[in-house]
Design an enzyme around this catalytic site. Sequence first.
Site, PDB file in Angstrom:
ATOM      1  N   ASP A   1      -4.293  -2.944   0.305  1.00 18.40           N
ATOM      2  CA  ASP A   1      -3.075  -3.723   0.557  1.00 18.40           C
ATOM      3  C   ASP A   1      -3.359  -5.158   0.165  1.00 18.40           C
ATOM      4  O   ASP A   1      -4.497  -5.503  -0.149  1.00 18.40           O
ATOM      5  CB  ASP A   1      -2.702  -3.618   2.050  1.00 18.40           C
ATOM      6  CG  ASP A   1      -3.814  -4.155   2.943  1.00 18.40           C
ATOM      7  OD1 ASP A   1      -3.836  -5.369   3.179  1.00 18.40           O
ATOM      8  OD2 ASP A   1      -4.694  -3.367   3.367  1.00 18.40           O
TER       9      ASP A   1
ATOM     10  N   GLU B   1     -13.131   8.750   5.120  1.00 21.36           N
ATOM     11  CA  GLU B   1     -14.250   8.475   4.210  1.00 21.36           C
ATOM     12  C   GLU B   1     -15.508   9.192   4.660  1.00 21.36           C
ATOM     13  O   GLU B   1     -16.240   9.761   3.847  1.00 21.36           O
ATOM     14  CB  GLU B   1     -14.528   6.973   4.164  1.00 21.36           C
ATOM     15  CG  GLU B   1     -13.423   6.172   3.544  1.00 21.36           C
ATOM     16  CD  GLU B   1     -13.739   4.698   3.643  1.00 21.36           C
ATOM     17  OE1 GLU B   1     -13.874   4.074   2.600  1.00 21.36           O
ATOM     18  OE2 GLU B   1     -13.875   4.196   4.769  1.00 21.36           O
TER      19      GLU B   1
END
Length: 230
Positions: free
Chosen positions: A199, A12
């Site tokens: 997730d 990121e």
Amino acid sequence: MRTAIVSAMHEELAAVLALMPDESRQPVAGREFWVGHLHGREVVAVLSRIGKVAAATTATVLAERFNVGEVVFTGVAGGLGAGVQVGDVVVADRFLQHDLDASPIFPRYEVPLYGTGEFRTDAALTTRLAAAAARALPAARLHRGLVVSGDRFVSTTPECRALQAALPQALAVEMEGAAVAQVCHDYGIPFAAVRTISDRADDAAPGDFARFVREVASRHSAAIVEALLA
Ligand code: ADE
């Protein structure tokens, strides 16, 4: 006013730095702070590192050394809330440490001497961040609410169920946000955070997390940051 962009992962940060034409590296406390501009705005970008203590140190250095006027955190999280699925985006309106428990001296989750366990994000900055996420990722489902942080990667279905039962309002779980929220509260610096769900914090979490980080996370956070500062 300088905006701090705090990323949870290398992928990121790299994507954010790719948007900064003039960044210069300033090392402090074993971390690399990248000072420059993004869409003409003053920015300092940094990796939070993982876990609450590391994130708190990073936030403290931002407050003490980099004169930041606002802090924006981007990262991934495990989905806890019903309907919070992989690929969805969660914008936090408040944070709590799910692994903090000084009971019976203090109520469970309460940060001793603060009289609360929840730290709210800045309402105006959070609204801007949610709008930026909606512009950057129009196909993603967007949620806004409680995000919980703790020093564990939640990766078993029983642990996930226990968290859901103890904190039914929690939308997502991660490992840094509540720490940054508390530091920003202490310094009076507006804070907002966005997390893409990688997730479901269950038995499948390790594989889902790795795949998501590799394939999606960096694009998501850079797109949101770009929309926020454009
Ligand atoms: N960040 C992303 N997924 C997570 C999980 N399952 N637990 C803690 N932090 C996370």
